[in-house]
Design a protein around this motif. Sequence first.
Motif, PDB file in Angstrom:
ATOM      1  N   UNK A 140      40.335  51.506  34.437  1.00 54.63           N
ATOM      2  CA  UNK A 140      39.914  50.618  33.352  1.00 54.63           C
ATOM      3  C   UNK A 140      38.431  50.814  33.110  1.00 54.63           C
ATOM      4  N   UNK A 141      38.054  51.020  31.854  1.00 53.98           N
ATOM      5  CA  UNK A 141      36.636  51.063  31.488  1.00 53.98           C
ATOM      6  C   UNK A 141      36.299  49.769  30.763  1.00 53.98           C
ATOM      7  N   UNK A 142      35.339  48.993  31.327  1.00 56.28           N
ATOM      8  CA  UNK A 142      35.011  47.710  30.711  1.00 56.28           C
ATOM      9  C   UNK A 142      33.781  47.118  31.400  1.00 56.28           C
ATOM     10  N   UNK A 143      33.618  45.822  31.282  1.00 52.37           N
ATOM     11  CA  UNK A 143      32.430  45.119  31.747  1.00 52.37           C
ATOM     12  C   UNK A 143      32.302  45.122  33.265  1.00 52.37           C
ATOM     13  N   UNK A 144      31.069  45.321  33.739  1.00 51.74           N
ATOM     14  CA  UNK A 144      30.808  45.282  35.175  1.00 51.74           C
ATOM     15  C   UNK A 144      31.139  43.923  35.783  1.00 51.74           C
ATOM     16  N   UNK A 145      31.113  42.885  34.970  1.00 50.58           N
ATOM     17  CA  UNK A 145      31.377  41.524  35.467  1.00 50.58           C
ATOM     18  C   UNK A 145      32.815  41.344  35.939  1.00 50.58           C
TER      19      UNK A 145
END
Length: 450
Positions: free
Chosen positions: A274-279
């Motif tokens: 998954x590529x997305x927010x570090x949070x």
Amino acid sequence: MASTRYALIAGAAATALLATACSGAGAGGSSGGGKSINVLMVGNPQMEDIAKLTKDNFTEDTGIKVNFTILPENELRDKVTQDIATQAGQYDVATIGAYEVPIWEKNGWLHDLGSYADKDTGFDKADLLKPMVQSLTGSDGKLYALPFYGESSMLMYNKDVMKAKGITVPERPTWQQIADIAAEVDGAEPGMKGICLRGLAGWGELGAPLTSMVNTFGGTWFTEDWKAQVNSGGFKEATKFYVDLVREHGEAGAPQAGFTECLNALSQKKVAMWYDATSAAGSLEDPASSKIAGNVGYAYAPTVKTDSSGWLWAWSWAMPKTTKNADAASKFMLWASSKKYENLVGEKLGWSRVPAGKRASTYEIPEYKKAAASFGDITLKSIEGADPANPGVQPRPTVGIQYVAIPEFQDLGTKVTQEISAAIAGKTSVDKALDDGQKLAEEVAKTYQK
């Protein structure tokens, strides 16, 4: 759609300040000194955590009751834009981001929060990460929102799946490497797809990862002199790559998948990457909700033509000028963004769930450093390395990595991503989607070319 209507309200108001807040537009507070406030926030895990912790901690200590309204991201953006842009005054506090702050500050819609932070000796404003402060500061140098948590973007993956396949994910991968890996791990376990990428329309949903990809492919929404580039060059190349990757190896139901759906997909072993927010890392490492806690790998945002491509965002607390409960609202926001609250989360819910990415001191807490050992360094370096002024290969007319910092982008980005989401669903072609988007972008550009 509602998002279009409210975006038009915001766009129009950006050029002409709306009338002063209507008298009697109460924010839900009690008449007895503002002991009750209404808070509107996005339905991410960190917000769900604070909703659970507030009554027994903040309210217990201050006597201030907090009424939360929690909405999915797209709905939140519609609701907060409607309330603040029209000066309805329904909410005392709302979560907004770096996109809204400079635009809404210029319109006089937000309270200066820096003065409240300066007066609170325990808040330690100097501890806030510089990129977060800069992104939430107005043209007058004042701080108009307090960061709840900050983020960049990165790749997250199931280490067990990669190990079983004999795959080593590079720490700084290219997008072609990720596409090749996605093809190889697609079907690695029954029902598992290779990767999750947001397909849900919305300038802040599908638009965020897509625009970060556009940047590194060499594209841009607009050139420095406001020529629209939606159907040409790196923009078209990136979009075709994105759509093809999702259609071939992406999650089931991709056109309806946003941040929350992709978080669930990876944590429940429905996708391998998954590529997305570090949070998202904190939730992925929580064994109470994630089946892959302790077995998640992390890498920097994939690139093509740029050295880095991670975005920059902070879900932050803002106070509309219409509130009648400024004192109570400010006390809640200062508490919610404080070191004290971070420690509360760590002690009560687990250190991986701390709303990080906003304070330097967070990364020195021994318990947090241990819990975030696999992702803390990448997160912090990605945030510090993000460059909103120069996110691509060419000069830009405005700042912004995963958005264009103009009022019209909320409407433009949403409409264009609706077309791209339709392409993911197979209802139109990428060429048709981008040609339609180019026309919309050209109309926006005319305003600025003049």
